[in-house]
Design a protein around this motif. Structure first.
Motif, PDB file in Angstrom:
ATOM      1  N   MET A   1       0.853  -1.169   0.000  1.00 38.26           N
ATOM      2  CA  MET A   1       0.000   0.000   0.000  1.00 38.26           C
ATOM      3  C   MET A   1       0.899   1.233   0.000  1.00 38.26           C
ATOM      4  SD  MET A   1      -2.961   1.097   2.751  1.00 38.26           S
ATOM      5  CE  MET A   1      -3.558  -0.559   2.786  1.00 38.26           C
ATOM      6  N   SER A   2       0.628   2.142  -0.886  1.00 37.86           N
ATOM      7  CA  SER A   2       1.417   3.365  -0.993  1.00 37.86           C
ATOM      8  C   SER A   2       1.181   4.255   0.222  1.00 37.86           C
ATOM      9  CB  SER A   2       1.029   4.125  -2.263  1.00 37.86           C
ATOM     10  OG  SER A   2       1.598   5.407  -2.249  1.00 37.86           O
ATOM     11  N   LYS A   3       2.265   4.810   0.777  1.00 37.46           N
ATOM     12  CA  LYS A   3       2.136   5.710   1.925  1.00 37.46           C
ATOM     13  C   LYS A   3       1.500   7.027   1.520  1.00 37.46           C
ATOM     14  CE  LYS A   3       5.721   3.882   4.814  1.00 37.46           C
ATOM     15  NZ  LYS A   3       6.779   4.171   5.747  1.00 37.46           N
ATOM     16  N   ASP A   4       1.502   7.326   0.220  1.00 35.51           N
ATOM     17  CA  ASP A   4       0.950   8.588  -0.255  1.00 35.51           C
ATOM     18  C   ASP A   4      -0.542   8.511  -0.551  1.00 35.51           C
ATOM     19  OD1 ASP A   4       3.482   9.702  -0.089  1.00 35.51           O
ATOM     20  OD2 ASP A   4       3.959   9.195  -2.159  1.00 35.51           O
ATOM     21  N   LEU A   5      -1.102   7.316  -0.641  1.00 35.05           N
ATOM     22  CA  LEU A   5      -2.518   7.155  -0.949  1.00 35.05           C
ATOM     23  C   LEU A   5      -3.350   7.714   0.195  1.00 35.05           C
ATOM     24  CD1 LEU A   5      -4.788   5.984  -2.739  1.00 35.05           C
ATOM     25  CD2 LEU A   5      -4.546   3.875  -1.428  1.00 35.05           C
ATOM     26  N   LYS A   6      -4.310   8.582  -0.135  1.00 33.55           N
ATOM     27  CA  LYS A   6      -5.160   9.177   0.883  1.00 33.55           C
ATOM     28  C   LYS A   6      -6.623   8.923   0.548  1.00 33.55           C
ATOM     29  CE  LYS A   6      -1.970  12.717   2.300  1.00 33.55           C
ATOM     30  NZ  LYS A   6      -1.734  14.124   2.522  1.00 33.55           N
ATOM     31  N   ILE A   7      -7.401   8.688   1.580  1.00 32.06           N
ATOM     32  CA  ILE A   7      -8.834   8.495   1.447  1.00 32.06           C
ATOM     33  C   ILE A   7      -9.489   9.584   2.287  1.00 32.06           C
ATOM     34  CG2 ILE A   7     -10.748   6.911   1.851  1.00 32.06           C
ATOM     35  CD1 ILE A   7      -8.562   4.642   1.669  1.00 32.06           C
ATOM     36  N   TYR A   8     -10.196  10.487   1.628  1.00 30.26           N
ATOM     37  CA  TYR A   8     -10.795  11.637   2.304  1.00 30.26           C
ATOM     38  C   TYR A   8      -9.747  12.413   3.104  1.00 30.26           C
ATOM     39  CZ  TYR A   8     -15.209   9.597   0.936  1.00 30.26           C
ATOM     40  OH  TYR A   8     -16.242   9.069   0.220  1.00 30.26           O
ATOM     41  N   GLY A   9      -8.552  12.513   2.577  1.00 30.73           N
ATOM     42  CA  GLY A   9      -7.506  13.292   3.221  1.00 30.73           C
ATOM     43  C   GLY A   9      -6.748  12.558   4.311  1.00 30.73           C
ATOM     44  N   VAL A  10      -7.080  11.313   4.591  1.00 28.08           N
ATOM     45  CA  VAL A  10      -6.397  10.536   5.620  1.00 28.08           C
ATOM     46  C   VAL A  10      -5.512   9.507   4.933  1.00 28.08           C
ATOM     47  CG1 VAL A  10      -6.680   9.049   7.629  1.00 28.08           C
ATOM     48  CG2 VAL A  10      -8.357  10.834   7.158  1.00 28.08           C
ATOM     49  N   ARG A  11      -4.273   9.404   5.404  1.00 31.21           N
ATOM     50  CA  ARG A  11      -3.362   8.448   4.785  1.00 31.21           C
ATOM     51  C   ARG A  11      -3.887   7.022   4.940  1.00 31.21           C
ATOM     52  NH1 ARG A  11       2.448   9.510   7.088  1.00 31.21           N
ATOM     53  NH2 ARG A  11       1.392   8.398   8.750  1.00 31.21           N
ATOM     54  N   ALA A  12      -3.835   6.257   3.857  1.00 26.89           N
ATOM     55  CA  ALA A  12      -4.345   4.889   3.854  1.00 26.89           C
ATOM     56  C   ALA A  12      -3.604   4.015   4.858  1.00 26.89           C
ATOM     57  CB  ALA A  12      -4.251   4.292   2.451  1.00 26.89           C
ATOM     58  N   VAL A  13      -2.308   4.247   5.054  1.00 19.41           N
ATOM     59  CA  VAL A  13      -1.564   3.436   6.022  1.00 19.41           C
ATOM     60  C   VAL A  13      -2.057   3.699   7.442  1.00 19.41           C
ATOM     61  CG1 VAL A  13       0.503   3.133   4.625  1.00 19.41           C
ATOM     62  CG2 VAL A  13       0.325   5.107   6.127  1.00 19.41           C
ATOM     63  N   ASP A  14      -2.490   4.938   7.730  1.00 10.74           N
ATOM     64  CA  ASP A  14      -3.043   5.248   9.046  1.00 10.74           C
ATOM     65  C   ASP A  14      -4.391   4.563   9.231  1.00 10.74           C
ATOM     66  OD1 ASP A  14      -0.866   6.831   9.708  1.00 10.74           O
ATOM     67  OD2 ASP A  14      -1.809   8.661   8.970  1.00 10.74           O
ATOM     68  N   ILE A  15      -5.204   4.574   8.195  1.00 17.18           N
ATOM     69  CA  ILE A  15      -6.507   3.902   8.249  1.00 17.18           C
ATOM     70  C   ILE A  15      -6.308   2.409   8.503  1.00 17.18           C
ATOM     71  CG2 ILE A  15      -8.523   3.215   6.889  1.00 17.18           C
ATOM     72  CD1 ILE A  15      -8.389   6.003   5.583  1.00 17.18           C
ATOM     73  N   ALA A  16      -5.356   1.801   7.799  1.00 17.28           N
ATOM     74  CA  ALA A  16      -5.093   0.370   7.970  1.00 17.28           C
ATOM     75  C   ALA A  16      -4.610   0.066   9.385  1.00 17.28           C
ATOM     76  CB  ALA A  16      -4.058  -0.091   6.944  1.00 17.28           C
ATOM     77  N   GLU A  17      -3.742   0.918   9.930  1.00 22.53           N
ATOM     78  CA  GLU A  17      -3.215   0.691  11.275  1.00 22.53           C
ATOM     79  C   GLU A  17      -4.307   0.817  12.332  1.00 22.53           C
ATOM     80  OE1 GLU A  17       0.126   2.543  14.286  1.00 22.53           O
ATOM     81  OE2 GLU A  17       0.416   2.797  12.132  1.00 22.53           O
ATOM     82  N   VAL A  18      -5.136   1.839  12.219  1.00 26.39           N
ATOM     83  CA  VAL A  18      -6.216   2.039  13.192  1.00 26.39           C
ATOM     84  C   VAL A  18      -7.249   0.918  13.086  1.00 26.39           C
ATOM     85  CG1 VAL A  18      -8.177   3.524  13.780  1.00 26.39           C
ATOM     86  CG2 VAL A  18      -5.933   4.528  13.425  1.00 26.39           C
TER      87      VAL A  18
END
Length: 108
Positions: A1-18
């Motif tokens: 998963m790209s660290k730059d990918l954002k969903i509604y302004g939130v980084r995808a890696v952060d969404i996956a971690e949470v």
């Protein structure tokens, strides 16, 4: 998963971690991020009504998610008896937001 990918302004890696924390942590974190961003990074009260806008329908689910996020190091929480918790994201989720008070620069 790209660290730059954002969903509604939130980084995808952060969404996956949470989301790995389980339960209602993802919708609660998105609610906190949304309202915290509107407050320019200042602590916000996460009311039951605000949490419900993100699909969290019971206060117990909200409290469990906040405790899990706090334990994982994502949040700073201030609690008061009979009050909604005041929360602030301390670990980056989405673009960093600087609180208004520290964003002011000294005119030199």
């Amino acid at each position: 998963m790209s660290k730059d990918l954002k969903i509604y302004g939130v980084r995808a890696v952060d969404i996956a971690e949470v989301s790995k924390l389980g339960g209602s942590t993802l919708p609660v974190s998105l609610a906190i991020w949304t309202y915290g961003r509107m407050a320019h990074g200042e602590p916000v009260s996460l009311t039951n009504q605000r949490a419900a806008q993100f699909g969290v329908t019971t206060r117990h689910s909200k409290y469990r998610a906040i405790r899990a996020l706090e334990k994982a190091g994502w949040l700073e929480v201030t609690r008061g008896e009979g009050r909604n918790p005041r929360v602030r994201i301390i670990k980056t989720i989405g673009p960093e937001v600087t609180p208004k008070s520290s964003a002011k620069e000294d005119p030199a």
